[in-house]
Scaffold this active site. Structure first.
Site, PDB file in Angstrom:
ATOM      1  N   CYS A   1       0.808  -1.227   0.000  1.00  0.00           N
ATOM      2  CA  CYS A   1       0.000   0.000   0.000  1.00  0.00           C
ATOM      3  C   CYS A   1       0.840   1.274   0.000  1.00  0.00           C
ATOM      4  O   CYS A   1       0.316   2.355  -0.261  1.00  0.00           O
ATOM      5  CB  CYS A   1      -0.951  -0.004   1.188  1.00  0.00           C
ATOM      6  SG  CYS A   1      -2.070  -1.435   1.218  1.00  0.00           S
TER       7      CYS A   1
ATOM      8  N   HIS B   1      -3.226   7.213   1.942  1.00  0.00           N
ATOM      9  CA  HIS B   1      -3.625   5.902   1.440  1.00  0.00           C
ATOM     10  C   HIS B   1      -5.043   5.621   1.911  1.00  0.00           C
ATOM     11  O   HIS B   1      -5.365   5.784   3.093  1.00  0.00           O
ATOM     12  CB  HIS B   1      -2.654   4.835   1.956  1.00  0.00           C
ATOM     13  CG  HIS B   1      -3.146   3.438   1.769  1.00  0.00           C
ATOM     14  ND1 HIS B   1      -3.622   2.974   0.558  1.00  0.00           N
ATOM     15  CD2 HIS B   1      -3.252   2.400   2.647  1.00  0.00           C
ATOM     16  CE1 HIS B   1      -4.003   1.714   0.695  1.00  0.00           C
ATOM     17  NE2 HIS B   1      -3.792   1.346   1.947  1.00  0.00           N
TER      18      HIS B   1
ATOM     19  N   ASN C   1     -10.043  -0.274  -0.290  1.00  0.00           N
ATOM     20  CA  ASN C   1      -8.580  -0.207  -0.240  1.00  0.00           C
ATOM     21  C   ASN C   1      -8.032  -0.863  -1.507  1.00  0.00           C
ATOM     22  O   ASN C   1      -8.092  -2.075  -1.658  1.00  0.00           O
ATOM     23  CB  ASN C   1      -8.080  -0.928   1.011  1.00  0.00           C
ATOM     24  CG  ASN C   1      -6.569  -0.879   1.161  1.00  0.00           C
ATOM     25  OD1 ASN C   1      -5.838  -0.542   0.230  1.00  0.00           O
ATOM     26  ND2 ASN C   1      -6.079  -1.237   2.346  1.00  0.00           N
TER      27      ASN C   1
END
Length: 329
Positions: A123, A256, A286
């Protein structure tokens, strides 16, 4: 005559989400068929996620990256043959090798022999890839870079684990960077601590033709949350210090897009009003390395992010890795 400072500047952005949009209720209905209980209320309360997009079984990460790249190239108004560096941040490559970046270079028809490689920082991947491209451009090794975050994360989700399968989605985001005497990327900071590798991982590998270990994502959610809220503020402050900017000079924060609670906590710690934070986690879920460039492109195209504004990006991911960059758009 004094030599002018060389910067890397964002010329254009692009993104792509596969058409299969799956709401929390639709996902809950799918899981219920296997006896797995969850609900829209449970997911929203813990994550802020309301929907995500899943790629079709025959769609690869490089396919997602291709559309985002084409849109970024069009927005940047550059000749694809001028792109002499391609970096793809992904944890879900098409193959063990060659790299997704090499596959993408071919799909784009770029024949100039420029460098192409993948970055794997989960990520945090886009933050790592952007800082890497910036370094290549600043040192004069490359002039025009295509930097992409792309993931087909649904490939590694265990749909019998409700604590993880509801969190992630697929997609891609891209930027075109070019050498410029006009300030662009102003400062970056990257970090990792491999002693936390087990709290967020997909521990399988290919061994003599079979998958050794698990091919599904594993996550200790509480440990990830605790570590994320601790490191994100610090790495953001470090990047701002390198850029010689104060937090109040940040026009937009793009964290993020993992969990709205982590995002709002970081925004608050930096002393920024929530209105300056770009949020797409509700619609995208996500998307790992794709989340930051996806959110960036959304905010550029809807007119929120304007030329001359300061943008702070930050990410944290498996490894454990974390990073941040600040740039003038």
């Amino acid at each position: 005559m004094a030599q002018s400072t060389l910067y890397s500047r964002v010329l254009g952005t692009g993104s792509y989400l596969p058409p299969d949009r799956v709401t929390n209720q639709e996902l809950a209905d799918r899981l219920a068929k296997d006896g797995i209980e969850t609900s829209d209320e449970w997911i929203v309360a813990r994550t802020g996620i309301r929907a995500r997009h899943f790629a079709a079984p025959d769609v690869t990460t490089s396919d997602l990256a291709l559309v985002a790249a084409q849109r970024a190239i069009e927005a940047a108004d550059v000749d694809p043959q001028s792109i002499d560096l391609i970096i793809v941040a992904t944890s879900t490559p098409d193959f063990v090798f060659p790299s997704t970046a090499c596959l993408l270079q071919n799909k784009l028809g770029i024949k100039n022999g420029g460098a192409a490689f993948d970055v794997q920082a989960v990520c945090s991947g886009f933050a790592y890839a952007l800082a890497t491209a910036d370094s290549f451009i600043r040192t004069g090794q490359h002039r025009t870079a295509l930097v992409i975050g792309a993931e087909a994360f649904s490939r590694i989700l265990d749909f019998k684990d409700r604590t993880t399968c509801v969190l992630f989605g697929d997609g891609a985001g891209a930027v075109v960077l070019s050498a410029s005497e006009e300030p662009g990327i102003l400062g970056s900071a990257l970090h990792a601590d491999g002693s936390y590798s087990n709290i967020l991982c997909t521990p399988g590998n290919v061994n003599r033709g079979v998958i050794a270990g698990s091919a599904f994502l594993h996550m200790d959610g509480q440990a990830v949350f605790k570590l994320a809220v601790n490191v994100l503020e610090k790495v953001a402050v470090e990047a701002l210090s390198k850029a010689e900017l104060a937090s109040e000079q940040v026009d937009w924060l793009i964290p993020h897009q993992a969990n709205i609670r982590i995002m709002t906590s970081t925004c608050r710690k930096l002393g920024l009003p929530q209105e300056r934070m770009i949020v797409t986690v509700d619609e995208h879920g996500n998307t790992s390395a794709a989340s930051i460039p996806l959110a960036l492109d959304v905010a550029v195209r809807d007119g929120r992010i304007k030329r001359g504004q300061h943008v702070l990006i930050e990410g944290v991911g498996g490894g454990f890795t974390w990073g941040a960059s600040v740039f003038r758009f």
